[in-house]
Design a protein around this motif. Structure first.
Motif, short mmCIF file in Angstrom:
data_model
loop_
_atom_site.label_atom_id
_atom_site.label_comp_id
_atom_site.label_asym_id
_atom_site.label_seq_id
_atom_site.Cartn_x
_atom_site.Cartn_y
_atom_site.Cartn_z
N SER A 92 0.83 -1.20 0.00
CA SER A 92 0.00 0.00 0.00
C SER A 92 0.86 1.25 0.00
CB SER A 92 -0.92 0.00 1.22
OG SER A 92 -1.69 1.18 1.28
N ALA A 93 1.95 1.25 0.78
CA ALA A 93 2.86 2.40 0.80
C ALA A 93 3.52 2.60 -0.55
CB ALA A 93 3.91 2.21 1.89
N LYS A 94 3.90 1.51 -1.20
CA LYS A 94 4.54 1.61 -2.51
C LYS A 94 3.55 2.15 -3.54
CE LYS A 94 8.05 -1.96 -1.91
NZ LYS A 94 7.96 -2.00 -0.44
N VAL A 95 2.30 1.70 -3.49
CA VAL A 95 1.29 2.19 -4.42
C VAL A 95 1.08 3.68 -4.23
CG1 VAL A 95 -1.14 2.06 -5.05
CG2 VAL A 95 0.15 -0.03 -4.71
N SER A 96 0.99 4.13 -2.98
CA SER A 96 0.80 5.56 -2.70
C SER A 96 1.99 6.38 -3.21
CB SER A 96 0.63 5.77 -1.20
OG SER A 96 -0.49 5.07 -0.71
N LYS A 97 3.19 5.83 -3.06
CA LYS A 97 4.38 6.55 -3.48
C LYS A 97 4.42 6.72 -5.00
CE LYS A 97 9.42 6.45 -3.09
NZ LYS A 97 10.57 5.70 -2.55
N VAL A 98 4.16 5.63 -5.74
CA VAL A 98 4.22 5.74 -7.20
C VAL A 98 3.04 6.56 -7.73
CG1 VAL A 98 2.94 3.60 -7.64
CG2 VAL A 98 4.59 4.41 -9.31
N LYS A 99 1.90 6.48 -7.06
CA LYS A 99 0.75 7.29 -7.46
C LYS A 99 1.06 8.78 -7.32
CE LYS A 99 -4.20 7.79 -6.47
NZ LYS A 99 -5.32 7.29 -5.64
N MET A 100 1.69 9.14 -6.20
CA MET A 100 2.05 10.53 -5.97
C MET A 100 3.12 10.98 -6.98
SD MET A 100 3.43 12.25 -2.43
CE MET A 100 1.99 11.58 -1.59
N SER A 101 4.04 10.09 -7.32
CA SER A 101 5.09 10.43 -8.28
C SER A 101 4.51 10.75 -9.65
CB SER A 101 6.10 9.28 -8.38
OG SER A 101 7.08 9.55 -9.34
N ILE A 102 3.55 9.94 -10.12
CA ILE A 102 2.95 10.18 -11.43
C ILE A 102 2.15 11.49 -11.41
CG2 ILE A 102 1.32 9.30 -13.13
CD1 ILE A 102 2.13 6.48 -12.30
N GLN A 103 1.39 11.72 -10.34
CA GLN A 103 0.62 12.95 -10.24
C GLN A 103 1.52 14.18 -10.23
OE1 GLN A 103 -1.73 12.36 -6.72
NE2 GLN A 103 -3.41 11.34 -7.81
N ASN A 104 2.60 14.10 -9.47
CA ASN A 104 3.53 15.23 -9.42
C ASN A 104 4.19 15.48 -10.78
OD1 ASN A 104 5.14 17.26 -8.15
ND2 ASN A 104 6.84 15.82 -8.07
N TYR A 105 4.49 14.40 -11.50
CA TYR A 105 5.09 14.54 -12.83
C TYR A 105 4.16 15.29 -13.78
CZ TYR A 105 7.17 13.17 -17.30
OH TYR A 105 7.72 13.19 -18.56
N ILE A 106 2.86 14.98 -13.69
CA ILE A 106 1.90 15.60 -14.61
C ILE A 106 1.57 17.02 -14.17
CG2 ILE A 106 -0.44 15.44 -15.53
CD1 ILE A 106 -0.21 12.39 -15.24
N GLU A 107 1.34 17.22 -12.87
CA GLU A 107 0.91 18.54 -12.39
C GLU A 107 2.04 19.58 -12.46
OE1 GLU A 107 -0.52 17.80 -8.51
OE2 GLU A 107 -2.34 16.72 -9.16
N SER A 108 3.27 19.18 -12.14
CA SER A 108 4.39 20.13 -12.19
C SER A 108 5.01 20.25 -13.58
CB SER A 108 5.48 19.70 -11.20
OG SER A 108 5.98 18.41 -11.54
N LYS A 109 4.46 19.49 -14.55
CA LYS A 109 4.92 19.54 -15.95
C LYS A 109 6.42 19.29 -16.06
CE LYS A 109 1.23 22.69 -17.40
NZ LYS A 109 0.90 23.95 -18.10
N GLN A 110 6.84 18.22 -15.41
CA GLN A 110 8.25 17.86 -15.49
C GLN A 110 8.63 17.37 -16.88
OE1 GLN A 110 9.30 15.11 -12.39
NE2 GLN A 110 8.43 16.39 -10.76
N TYR A 111 7.66 17.00 -17.69
CA TYR A 111 7.97 16.53 -19.03
C TYR A 111 8.51 17.65 -19.92
CZ TYR A 111 3.24 18.45 -19.56
OH TYR A 111 2.12 19.26 -19.52
N LYS A 112 8.36 18.90 -19.50
CA LYS A 112 8.92 20.01 -20.27
C LYS A 112 10.38 20.28 -19.92
CE LYS A 112 4.55 22.50 -20.95
NZ LYS A 112 3.83 23.78 -20.79
#
Length: 634
Positions: free
Chosen positions: A596-616
């Motif tokens: 459960s902790a690992k799922v929360s961590k990767v879920k937060m990582s993907i959300q942060n990647y999209i919201e902070s626009k790290q792909y730019k």
């Protein structure tokens, strides 16, 4: 002049008295006068003081009676003394004060003569009257002496002024000379300072030149050491290759002998098998005849037997519903546990066939190529994120692939295996991008190596297909069989832990994402951005959302997201919005506290990647450097 004669006459009357200065009369050629501006009153006062010292008075209160001359003696020729006053005032100043005789001789000369014998001094009134008249005459003469004294005083003052002016002029001249001397010395000091600065500048320049020469010598020595080490390394590689070649030849000879022996054994076995088959055929013929005889007697029994045989053929065996992990085949009963697009499965199957065909070509050789594998592995492990290093490593690997000493299929397979296995040891994105560049350079010259490398990735990590296998009790006898099917490793008879598997899964996906995004000028990436876009579309269309798939997606986006955004812009952002809306929200936290902790961590990582626009933002290591930081020290 008359007044001066009166003064001298008075002095002669009173006695020989010398009016001298209280200091030396001549100093360095200049006449000294204790009071050069004396007036006649001052002279009279001085005479009064002299008279008091001699207990005499000049007022004559009583008639003068001549008793006897003091120092004057009667002369037979009745001549008096002759007094002469010089027209030049310097006659007295130049006289020596120590000799009275010289003074008297200078004053006594031809001139007006005075005779004292003509004066008869008595107590008579007539004599007193005549004496008064003489005093009156003396007083008139005193006024003339006073005028002369004034003239002498003015002349002396003028002379003193001229002397002072001369001294001042001399002092001014000396001051000018001193000033000129000071200016000259100052100029000399400035010149000396400039010379000193020039000398120091030359010394600094010489010192810098010495340092530069020492640095050049040091760099030359270091370069010579590097070349020597490289030569030793190349010599060692050649020796290893020579030993490997000798072993290969020896093994080839041994294998040829073994093959001949095997052929003989196979021939003998074939003959034996033919004899056995003939015996079996005879036995079957006998059994057939016996069966025909038995069929006539037991008709009912023969009718039941075919029905039983039919039922036995329709019943599935125990292994018909299990999933073959090694070959990837499955029956229709377990076909629904695999989640993947049809195109992805076809591409995987095609690459797997190419991989098996390559392995089939290698098997007949049956030789030991461990030294070649070690050489390729060493070259891959020494890849660094610099242009020269990547170019050098790619050229060395291509030389090994094209070398007639080794079969190319073996070199390609070893290259793919070493690249995939080495990515688990690379923690930084710099090393992963550097390895991807080497792969692009090598596969642009050898296209088969790219298919074999992707096939090796698909075999090791099913999410690079992308493909997902769900657990089913009907398809897998145990949980360990399922773990092996999705990529878990078995070490010493035990399945590895969840953390180790997730770490390897992330490394494989990062390598795949870096390989998709890597572009090298002058070379074609055979598995570029087009394949990356297809992978992402297939993943979102068919792959379910869980811990494993989330780790795979997060690792892929972290490496390939920047390149896909630069290529597809708004279309890629739409896919990211789908991921944030559907895939991330579908992640379920479960399977224990750790999972459960690992799922929360990767879920937060993907959300942060999209919201902070790290792909730019360009990932670290995508752009190479000209040289390493350690090389800048030399």
């Amino acid at each position: 002049m008359v007044e001066t004669e009166c003064i001298v006459f008075f002095c002669k009357i009173r006695g020989v008295i010398e009016l001298g200065f209280r200091c030396p009369q001549n100093v360095n050629g200049i006449a000294a006068d204790p009071q050069p501006d004396w007036s006649f009153d001052n002279l009279l006062s001085e005479l009064d003081s002299i008279d008091k010292e001699l207990n005499l008075t000049l007022d004559f209160p009583s008639p003068f009676t001549k008793k006897e001359p003091r120092d004057l003696k009667a002369s037979t020729d009745k001549r008096g003394f002759v007094m002469r006053v010089s027209d030049h005032e310097t006659d007295y100043a130049d006289a020596d004060s120590d000799s009275e005789v010289e003074v008297d001789n200078s004053l006594v000369a031809s001139g007006r003569r005075f005779t004292c014998d003509e004066l008869y001094m008595s107590d008579d009134s007539e004599d007193g009257a005549s004496l008064g008249m003489q005093c009156h005459q003396l007083m008139d003469r005193a006024r003339l002496a006073e005028a002369a004294v004034y003239e002498l005083t003015d002349e002396r003052r003028f002379n003193v002024t001229e002397v002072v002016r001369s001294k001042i002029s001399n002092l001014e001249t000396e001051l000018v000379k001193e000033k000129e001397k000071f200016v000259s010395l100052t100029t000399t000091i400035h010149k000396y300072r400039e010379l000193q600065q020039e000398r120091e500048r030359k010394l600094d320049l010489q010192y810098q030149r010495t340092i530069a020469e020492a640095l050049d010598n040091h760099l030359t020595v270091v370069q010579r050491d590097h070349e020597h080490i490289s030569q030793l390394e190349e010599r060692r590689i050649r020796d290893d290759m020579a030993r490997a070649e000798a072993k290969r030849r020896e093994k080839a000879i041994q294998e040829e002998k073994t093959r001949q022996e095997r052929i003989k054994a196979e021939e003998e076995a074939r003959l034996k098998s033919e004899m056995v088959e003939k015996a079996k055929a005879a036995a079957l013929e006998a059994e057939k005849k016996a069966a025909e005889e038995a069929a006539a007697k037991h008709a009912s029994a023969s009718d039941a037997a075919p029905n039983a045989g039919k039922d036995s053929k329709e019943a599935p065996g125990p292994s018909s519903s299990t999933y073959d992990v090694k070959k990837g085949t499955q029956s229709s009963a377990v076909k629904n546990i695999i989640r993947a697009s049809q195109n992805a499965l076809e591409l995987e199957k095609r690459r797997q066939q190419m991989y098996e065909e390559l392995s089939t070509k290698i098997e007949p050789l049956n030789q030991d190529y461990q030294s070649l594998g070690r050489t390729i592995g060493r070259l891959i492990r020494t890849i660094s994120a610099t242009i020269d290093n990547i170019r050098t490593r790619a050229e060395e690997i291509m030389k090994l692939m094209n070398s007639p000493q080794y079969p190319q299929p073996i070199s390609i397979k070893l290259f793919a295996e070493k690249i995939v296995s080495n990515c688990t040891n690379q923690r930084s994105s710099n090393a992963i991008f550097a390895s991807s560049r080497v792969v692009v350079l090598v596969t642009s010259k050898t296209p088969l190596a790219m298919d074999i490398l992707i096939a090796e990735l698909n075999r090791i990590c099913i999410y690079t297909v992308p493909k997902h296998i769900s657990y089913s009790k009907e398809a897998f006898r145990t949980r360990d069989d399922y773990f092996k099917a999705i990529g878990y490793k078995e070490v010493d008879g035990k399945i590895e832990g969840l953390d180790e598997y997730l770490e390897r899964l992330s490394s494989y996906m990062k390598l795949y994402g870096a390989l998709v995004q890597t572009e090298v000028r002058g070379c074609q990436n055979l598995h570029g951005m087009k394949e990356g876009w297809a992978w992402l579309a297939r993943f979102l269309n068919t792959i379910p959302s869980n811990l494993f798939t989330a780790i795979a997606l997060d690792s892929f986006l972290g490496m390939a997201g920047y390149g896909m955004y630069c290529r597809y812009k708004n279309q890629f952002e739409k896919l990211l919005s789908v991921i944030g809306r559907d895939f991330v929200n579908a992640l379920q936290e479960g399977g224990g506290d750790s999972r459960s902790a690992k799922v929360s961590k990767v879920k937060m990582s993907i959300q942060n990647y999209i919201e902070s626009k790290q792909y730019k933002k360009e990932p670290e290591g995508l752009q190479l450097r000209d040289r390493l930081d350690s090389n800048e020290l030399y």
